[in-house]
Design an enzyme around this catalytic site. Sequence first.
Site, mmCIF file in Angstrom:
data_model
loop_
_atom_site.group_PDB
_atom_site.id
_atom_site.type_symbol
_atom_site.label_atom_id
_atom_site.label_comp_id
_atom_site.label_asym_id
_atom_site.label_seq_id
_atom_site.Cartn_x
_atom_site.Cartn_y
_atom_site.Cartn_z
ATOM 1 N N ASN A 1 0.752 -1.128 -0.053
ATOM 2 C CA ASN A 1 -0.029 0.098 0.110
ATOM 3 C C ASN A 1 0.777 1.193 -0.150
ATOM 4 O O ASN A 1 2.119 1.308 -0.144
ATOM 5 C CB ASN A 1 -0.974 -0.109 1.040
ATOM 6 N N PHE B 1 -5.010 3.672 15.145
ATOM 7 C CA PHE B 1 -5.086 4.397 14.026
ATOM 8 C C PHE B 1 -6.534 3.742 13.197
ATOM 9 O O PHE B 1 -6.678 2.741 13.014
ATOM 10 C CB PHE B 1 -4.046 4.814 12.986
ATOM 11 N N ASP C 1 -4.268 -6.648 5.403
ATOM 12 C CA ASP C 1 -5.610 -7.535 5.884
ATOM 13 C C ASP C 1 -5.134 -8.684 5.285
ATOM 14 O O ASP C 1 -5.609 -9.775 6.162
ATOM 15 C CB ASP C 1 -6.919 -6.935 5.766
ATOM 16 N N LYS D 1 9.584 -16.490 -10.283
ATOM 17 C CA LYS D 1 8.644 -15.459 -10.960
ATOM 18 C C LYS D 1 7.658 -16.159 -11.477
ATOM 19 O O LYS D 1 7.861 -17.072 -12.465
ATOM 20 C CB LYS D 1 9.497 -14.887 -11.793
HETATM 21 O O1 PMT Z 1 2.595 6.057 6.605
HETATM 22 P P1 PMT Z 1 2.391 7.625 5.994
HETATM 23 O O2 PMT Z 1 2.485 7.648 4.638
HETATM 24 O O3 PMT Z 1 2.755 8.597 6.755
HETATM 25 O O4 PMT Z 1 0.563 7.482 6.336
HETATM 26 C C1 PMT Z 1 -0.155 7.251 7.399
HETATM 27 C C2 PMT Z 1 -1.247 6.575 7.495
HETATM 28 C C3 PMT Z 1 -2.169 6.904 6.746
HETATM 29 C C4 PMT Z 1 -0.748 5.065 7.035
HETATM 30 C C5 PMT Z 1 -1.891 6.605 9.084
HETATM 31 O O5 PMT Z 1 -2.006 7.801 9.472
HETATM 32 C C6 PMT Z 1 -2.840 5.653 9.266
HETATM 33 O O6 PMT Z 1 -3.841 5.768 9.092
HETATM 34 N N1 PMT Z 1 -2.416 4.160 9.727
HETATM 35 C C7 PMT Z 1 -3.413 3.075 9.907
HETATM 36 C C8 PMT Z 1 -3.894 2.697 8.533
HETATM 37 C C9 PMT Z 1 -4.643 1.537 8.452
HETATM 38 O O7 PMT Z 1 -4.493 0.388 8.159
HETATM 39 O O8 PMT Z 1 -5.912 1.603 9.199
HETATM 40 P P2 PMT Z 1 -7.061 0.673 9.350
HETATM 41 O O9 PMT Z 1 -7.929 1.387 9.767
HETATM 42 O O10 PMT Z 1 -6.927 -0.389 8.308
HETATM 43 O O11 PMT Z 1 -6.687 -0.309 10.576
HETATM 44 C C10 PMT Z 1 -6.830 0.084 11.793
HETATM 45 C C11 PMT Z 1 -5.851 -0.144 12.826
HETATM 46 O O12 PMT Z 1 -5.506 -1.739 13.176
HETATM 47 C C12 PMT Z 1 -4.613 0.390 12.760
HETATM 48 O O13 PMT Z 1 -3.994 0.878 13.678
HETATM 49 C C13 PMT Z 1 -3.684 -0.655 11.843
HETATM 50 O O14 PMT Z 1 -2.484 -0.460 12.205
HETATM 51 C C14 PMT Z 1 -4.181 -1.763 12.751
HETATM 52 N N2 PMT Z 1 -3.755 -3.114 11.885
HETATM 53 C C15 PMT Z 1 -4.722 -3.494 10.981
HETATM 54 C C16 PMT Z 1 -4.889 -4.485 10.264
HETATM 55 C C17 PMT Z 1 -4.037 -5.659 10.980
HETATM 56 N N3 PMT Z 1 -4.033 -6.768 10.195
HETATM 57 N N4 PMT Z 1 -3.280 -5.399 12.079
HETATM 58 C C18 PMT Z 1 -3.340 -4.253 12.641
HETATM 59 O O15 PMT Z 1 -2.524 -3.850 13.729
#
Ligand code: PMT
Length: 390
Positions: free
Chosen positions: A201, A318, A272, A282
Site C-alpha cells: 500500500n 489508527f 489485511d 517468478k
Molecule cells: O505512513 P504515512 O504515509 O505517513 O501514512 C500514514 C497512515 C495513513 C498510514 C496512518 O495515518 C494511518 O492511518 N494508519 C492506519 C492505516 C490502517 O491500516 O488503518 P485501518 O483502519 O485499516 O486499521 C486500523 C488499525 O488496526 C490501525 O492501527 C492498524 O495499524 C491496525 N491493524 C490493521 C490490520 C492488521 N492486520 N493489524 C493491525 O494492527
Amino acid sequence: MRIIVGITGGIAAYKAPELVRLLKKAGHEVRCAATEHALEFVTRVTLETVSGAPLYSNLFASGRTEHISLKDWGEILVVAPATANIIGKVAGGIADDALSTLLLAFSQKPVIMAPAMNCEMWAHPAVQRNVALLKSWGIRMVGPEEGELACGVNGVGRMAEPEQIVDAVCQSESLKLKGERWLVTAGPTYERIDSVRFIGNYSSGKMGFALAEALAKQGADVELVTGPTYLNVSNCQHINVHRVESAREMYAAATEAFPRCQGAILSAAVADYRPAECADHKLKKQGDEGMTLQLVQNPDILATLGGMKRESQRLVGFALETDHELENAQGKLKRKNLDYIVMNSLRDKGAGFGTDTNKVTILAADGSRKESPLLSKKEVAEMIVQEVTS
Ligand code: PMT
C-alpha cells in the site's frame, strides 16, 4: 540525580565550579571529569572541593575501567564548556583521553553540551556539521550565546550561563515519559506473491516515524517496528528500529515487544490479506486469461494487543477511513479494546498516505474527542503524544 560535569579546555572553564555548586545546591550528586587542557584553566583542587569527589582526568591513573564505572554511576553527562575539539571528537567517534572515552561510553544516556569558542570557529562548516550530527543523536546543546568573547570581539560563542545549564538539566529530569518504553508500528507491509511481486500500500512511514520521534522527545525509549520505508530516525539513542516486511513479521515483533511497554501506538497500514501461497520463482504469464489469486487473512496486530493489554498499559490505534469515518473509527475503538483511536480520512486534502501533513480526530474510550486542523505530521504526532499520555 547523579550528574557528571565534563570540562574541556576553554576560558569558560572558570565557570565550571559555579555550575557544580549550583547543581549541588539543587540537590544533585556531582562528579567532575576534565581534559588535560581544562586543567590549564581550572584546578583539580577547586573541582574536587566543590564536587566533594575525586576528579576523573586520567584514563590510566586507577588502572581500572573507570570510564565504565563512572558511566554506570552517572545519570546524565553535562559538558561545559564544550570546545570545538570535544564536539569534533564525539562526532568522529574518537576516544583518546578520559573525557572523550567517557562520552563514547555514555551513548545510551542523556548528554547535554554547552559549546563555547570563538565566533568564527563556531561558524565553521565542520563545527556546524558536527553539532548537527550530535543533535541528531539526541545530544542537547545549550547555547552558545552572543556577546563579548575572550578574544575581545563580539559574536556567537559565549558559553550559556551556569543557571541556564542547570535549567536544561532540570528540564531533562522532568521529561514526562522518562523511564517509559513505548511501541510504535509504522509504514506499509509487503505480502509476497512470488519472488518479484508483492501486495502493498502507499504508506510512507512518515506518520509512524514522527510518532516515535515525539515519544522519544518526551524521554521515552521507543521500539519502532516498521514495514519497508526509506526513512531513518534521527534520535537513534532512544529509538530502537526493527525493520520487517510482512504483516506476520510485524505481528511477531510487536507482540514480543508489547509486554515490556507502557503503551503502544499502531499507525502501520497492515495488509489485511496475503496470498495463500508464495511462489519461490517468478510466476509466468499463462495464455490470454486473467489470473485468480487466493488470499488468506493476516493476524490483526492491534486486536491481539487489545486482548493482551494490562490495566496499566495504554493502547492507541489508527483508523484510515474513506466514508462513515467517525462511526467506523468508533467501532474499531470498541472491538479492539483500545484507549484511543486516531482517525484520518482520505477525503481530507493533505491527510493520510505519503503526505508531510495530516488532519486527525482523536477519539477516546471515555467518549471525549479532539480534532486537529491540517498540520505537519510532526505537529500531529506531538499532539497525539500529548493527548494519549496526559
Ligand atoms: O505512513 P504515512 O504515509 O505517513 O501514512 C500514514 C497512515 C495513513 C498510514 C496512518 O495515518 C494511518 O492511518 N494508519 C492506519 C492505516 C490502517 O491500516 O488503518 P485501518 O483502519 O485499516 O486499521 C486500523 C488499525 O488496526 C490501525 O492501527 C492498524 O495499524 C491496525 N491493524 C490493521 C490490520 C492488521 N492486520 N493489524 C493491525 O494492527
